[in-house]
Each structure stands twice: as C-alpha cells, then as structure tokens.
Motif scaffolding. Structure first.
Motif, mmCIF file in Angstrom:
data_model
loop_
_atom_site.group_PDB
_atom_site.id
_atom_site.type_symbol
_atom_site.label_atom_id
_atom_site.label_comp_id
_atom_site.label_asym_id
_atom_site.label_seq_id
_atom_site.Cartn_x
_atom_site.Cartn_y
_atom_site.Cartn_z
ATOM 1 N N TYR A 112 0.832 -1.201 0.000
ATOM 2 C CA TYR A 112 0.000 0.000 0.000
ATOM 3 C C TYR A 112 0.865 1.250 0.000
ATOM 4 N N PRO A 113 0.328 2.334 -0.542
ATOM 5 C CA PRO A 113 1.088 3.592 -0.466
ATOM 6 C C PRO A 113 1.170 4.082 0.974
ATOM 7 N N ASP A 114 2.064 5.032 1.214
ATOM 8 C CA ASP A 114 2.277 5.507 2.595
ATOM 9 C C ASP A 114 1.120 6.375 3.089
ATOM 10 N N HIS A 115 0.571 7.197 2.181
ATOM 11 C CA HIS A 115 -0.391 8.206 2.626
ATOM 12 C C HIS A 115 -1.701 8.139 1.864
ATOM 13 N N ILE A 116 -2.733 8.658 2.507
ATOM 14 C CA ILE A 116 -4.056 8.738 1.892
ATOM 15 C C ILE A 116 -4.698 10.044 2.369
ATOM 16 N N TRP A 117 -5.566 10.590 1.532
ATOM 17 C CA TRP A 117 -6.306 11.803 1.928
ATOM 18 C C TRP A 117 -7.630 11.342 2.509
ATOM 19 N N HIS A 118 -7.975 11.784 3.716
ATOM 20 C CA HIS A 118 -9.207 11.330 4.371
ATOM 21 C C HIS A 118 -9.848 12.489 5.113
ATOM 22 N N LEU A 122 -21.050 0.464 4.255
ATOM 23 C CA LEU A 122 -20.593 -0.919 4.297
ATOM 24 C C LEU A 122 -21.786 -1.883 4.235
ATOM 25 N N HIS A 123 -22.873 -1.497 4.883
ATOM 26 C CA HIS A 123 -24.043 -2.385 4.948
ATOM 27 C C HIS A 123 -24.927 -2.294 3.716
ATOM 28 N N TYR A 124 -25.040 -1.067 3.165
ATOM 29 C CA TYR A 124 -26.063 -0.846 2.145
ATOM 30 C C TYR A 124 -25.500 -0.438 0.777
ATOM 31 N N GLY A 125 -24.203 -0.482 0.620
ATOM 32 C CA GLY A 125 -23.609 -0.114 -0.684
ATOM 33 C C GLY A 125 -23.697 1.363 -0.996
ATOM 34 N N SER A 126 -23.951 2.191 0.047
ATOM 35 C CA SER A 126 -24.164 3.629 -0.182
ATOM 36 C C SER A 126 -22.835 4.378 -0.240
ATOM 37 N N SER A 127 -22.126 4.153 -1.330
ATOM 38 C CA SER A 127 -20.899 4.898 -1.602
ATOM 39 C C SER A 127 -20.916 5.293 -3.063
ATOM 40 N N VAL A 128 -20.177 6.317 -3.390
ATOM 41 C CA VAL A 128 -19.969 6.682 -4.799
ATOM 42 C C VAL A 128 -18.476 6.862 -4.969
ATOM 43 N N PHE A 129 -17.982 6.544 -6.141
ATOM 44 C CA PHE A 129 -16.530 6.638 -6.304
ATOM 45 C C PHE A 129 -16.160 6.970 -7.731
ATOM 46 N N GLU A 130 -14.879 7.198 -7.929
ATOM 47 C CA GLU A 130 -14.324 7.469 -9.258
ATOM 48 C C GLU A 130 -13.018 6.725 -9.429
ATOM 49 N N GLY A 131 -12.632 6.542 -10.649
ATOM 50 C CA GLY A 131 -11.295 6.058 -10.990
ATOM 51 C C GLY A 131 -10.732 7.087 -11.953
ATOM 52 N N VAL A 163 -13.460 8.396 -3.160
ATOM 53 C CA VAL A 163 -14.663 7.672 -2.732
ATOM 54 C C VAL A 163 -15.370 8.494 -1.652
ATOM 55 N N ALA A 164 -16.695 8.546 -1.756
ATOM 56 C CA ALA A 164 -17.509 9.213 -0.738
ATOM 57 C C ALA A 164 -18.546 8.207 -0.278
ATOM 58 N N ALA A 177 -31.387 7.036 6.351
ATOM 59 C CA ALA A 177 -30.687 7.877 7.341
ATOM 60 C C ALA A 177 -29.779 8.886 6.640
ATOM 61 N N ASP A 178 -29.836 10.128 7.136
ATOM 62 C CA ASP A 178 -28.943 11.161 6.596
ATOM 63 C C ASP A 178 -27.655 11.171 7.396
ATOM 64 N N THR A 179 -26.828 10.231 7.141
ATOM 65 C CA THR A 179 -25.583 10.094 7.896
ATOM 66 C C THR A 179 -24.562 11.120 7.408
ATOM 67 N N PRO A 180 -23.513 11.344 8.176
ATOM 68 C CA PRO A 180 -22.400 12.136 7.634
ATOM 69 C C PRO A 180 -21.810 11.388 6.432
ATOM 70 N N VAL A 181 -21.186 12.143 5.538
ATOM 71 C CA VAL A 181 -20.560 11.530 4.361
ATOM 72 C C VAL A 181 -19.043 11.661 4.501
ATOM 73 N N ASP A 182 -18.385 10.544 4.540
ATOM 74 C CA ASP A 182 -16.923 10.509 4.607
ATOM 75 C C ASP A 182 -16.365 10.561 3.193
ATOM 76 N N VAL A 183 -15.209 11.163 3.040
ATOM 77 C CA VAL A 183 -14.579 11.225 1.714
ATOM 78 C C VAL A 183 -13.111 10.843 1.851
ATOM 79 N N ALA A 184 -12.655 10.014 0.926
ATOM 80 C CA ALA A 184 -11.225 9.662 0.902
ATOM 81 C C ALA A 184 -10.734 9.702 -0.534
#
Ligand code: PMP
Length: 307
Positions: free
Chosen positions: A4-10, A29-38, A99-100, A111-118
């Motif tokens: 793995y690389p040393d650093h990540i933006w989170h 993790l439970h419901y697939g509620s993420s969006v991402f890019e490559g 990924v968010a 649920a309107d949970t907080p949205v994490d971004v990395a």
C-alpha cells in the motif's frame, strides 16, 4: 502480497494509510451507499497530468446527488485532494480513487448520515493486463444481466452497482475468460463488468446508448471525441448480442482498462482474431495525448503542478 502507499487523503487531510479507518457499522458498508471514481495520472513530456480530473470529480458529485448524499467538498477541493495525495506519495503516474460514502450515524435505509470522503492513489497498470493492450482479451457474454433502468441507476457510479460487476467479472474469470460482457434487461448489449464497449464496422464505431444500463464513461466520451475529430463516424445505438460476433473489431474502454481490444467472444474470433487497425488508431490517438502525439485541444490534461 498487496503493498500500500504511505499516505491517503481522508476527510480533509493527508494521513498515514493505516489510520484511514471506518467503523464497522458505517452505512456504506451495509447498504452499498458509496460513490466513487477512478482517475489516472500520466507522466507526460510536459510533466504529470491528471486526465479529465474535473470531469471525474463532477461525476462523483452527480452520483452523490442521485442518492441525496451531501459531499462536503467542491470539485475544486476534490481536485486539490487528488493533487495532495499524489504529492504526498511522490507519485507522477498513478490510478486515483476518490470515494464518498455514508458513514456512522443512523441504521435506517434513508438515514442522513455524515458523508466521509477519501482519495487514494497508487500504481495500477492497465486493468485487463498490459500485454492485452496489444494482444487483446477473450471475453464472454455473462449469464448475469445488468439491472433494469427503473431499478438501480447505472448512470451513478455507486458502490452497490458493483455487485452486478462482480458477478459478471467473477463468472468470466471462473470460466477462463479475460472479462465478461453484460446484456441489459432488454436483452440488448450493455457494457463490460467495468468497461464500456465499442464495436467497429468498417470505419464506423458503434456503441450502446446510455439507456442500456451502462455508466456513461469518460473514456467512452474521449474516444468518441477523438474518433470524430479524426473523421471517423461514431454511432450510439441499440445493439443486439449477435453484432458482437459480426463486427470487424471490438474493444473495451475505461479509465482502468484504458483501451483493450477483444479478440474473441464466447470462443468465436472477432474479425481476424487480433487487434484491428481502427482499434490501433484509436489507441494511438488516446495514448498520444500522454506522449505528445495528440494535441489536447479540449483541456483534458490537468497538470499536477508544483506544490
Ligand atoms: N462502466 C463501468 C461499469 C465502469 O465501472 C467504468 C469504469 N469506471 C466504465 C464503464 C468506464 O468509465 P470511465 O471511462 O469513466 O472510467
């Protein structure tokens, strides 16, 4: 073993890779509620560039919008995050993964949970293999269809969609193929597990329409633009499965797969069973953007720049 690389933006800052953790009860993790890019960063004679980064980050926010996911960053801030993570890891050529996802903060589906971004970045060669860019791959039509358009939106690049992609890709690999091609619920051609499709007839390029349960790929749009600019005709149309067997050339495209020729489908050779001249020409135009042979008249090459 995976390294793995040393650093990540989170969530707004660069941190050591190992510290970017998520709670096991995170909604995504439970419901697939993420969006991402490559996204890819290429080393070019003019220095490192991130290919169509703003378009990718715009699509990330569009995918989030479909799911009412409030990403707390703008396109410009996400662009800055990609640049930061590349610099932090000393990368000038890389695959970038923003990924968010819905984090911890509610167990209900709505649920309107907080949205994490990395944003992560690492070295990743062509997804279907570097040798395949020339030799092509053997593909199969999957027994798994894509979801119907009124079920899950294929136009959002959401984590949950990739359950479909995993079934298609895993079945293909299990049966000894390089990649799987899925049909839409209409029975017409859709796309690969993680790539769009182009069929070549003479010097025309045909590709299934956005309504065929596919991700409207940025590479697909790039190819369309480059091909039309070079005087080739590009047609978006419904395509029945048998056209796969009848076309002169066939290739897959995507940020990860770049432009990978397909030499056979379901054991039937496509054309002469090798990369064809139109595919080669499109590859030259595409990769030419990164070695200076193709002029970037569209502002697609976004410099990594200096710190
Ligand atoms: N379809 C799917 C399902 C994908 O995952 C991808 C890769 N992100 C593509 C098509 C190609 O999209 P793009 O060219 O924007 O990477």
């Amino acid at each position: 073993m995976q390294s793995y690389p040393d650093h990540i933006w989170h969530n707004g800052r660069i941190k050591p890779w190992a510290e970017a953790t998520v709670h096991v009860m995170a909604h995504g993790l439970h419901y697939g509620s993420s969006v991402f890019e490559g996204v890819r960063c290429y080393d070019t004679p003019r220095g490192p560039v991130i290919f169509r980064m703003s378009d990718h980050n715009r699509r990330l926010l569009q995918s989030a919008h479909i799911y009412d996911m409030a990403v707390p960053y703008s396109v410009e801030e996400l662009n800055a995050a990609s640049r930061e993570v590349l610099r932090a890891n000393g990368l000038t050529s890389a695959y970038i993964r923003p990924v968010a996802f819905r984090g911890l903060g509610g167990f209900g589906l709505s649920a309107d949970t907080p949205v994490d971004v990395a944003v992560a970045a690492w070295h990743w060669g062509p997804y279907l293999g570097a040798a395949a860019l020339e030799s092509g791959i053997d593909a199969c039509v999957s027994s798994w269809q894509r979801f119907a358009p009124n079920t899950v939106p294929a136009g959002a690049k959401a984590g949950g969609n990739y359950l479909s992609g995993q079934l298609v890709a895993r079945e293909a690999r299990r049966l000894g193929f390089g990649e799987g091609i899925a049909l839409a619920s209409t029975g017409l051609l859709s796309e690969g597990a993680g790539e769009n499709l182009f069929l070549v007839f003479g010097d025309e390029l045909h590709t299934p329409p956005a309504s065929a349960a596919l991700l409207n790929g940025i590479t697909r749009h790039t190819i369309r633009t480059l091909a039309e600019d070079a005087g080739l005709k590009v047609i978006e149309r419904d395509l029945p499965r048998e056209y796969l067997y009848l076309c002169d050339e066939l290739f897959m495209c995507g940020t990860a797969a770049e432009i990978t020729p397909i030499r056979s489908v379901d054991g039937k050779p496509i054309g002469r069973g090798e990369r064809g001249p139109v595919t080669r020409r499109i590859q030259d135009l595409f990769f030419g953007l990164f070695d200076g042979r193709t002029e970037d008249r569209w502002g697609w090459l976004e410099p990594l720049g200096q710190e």
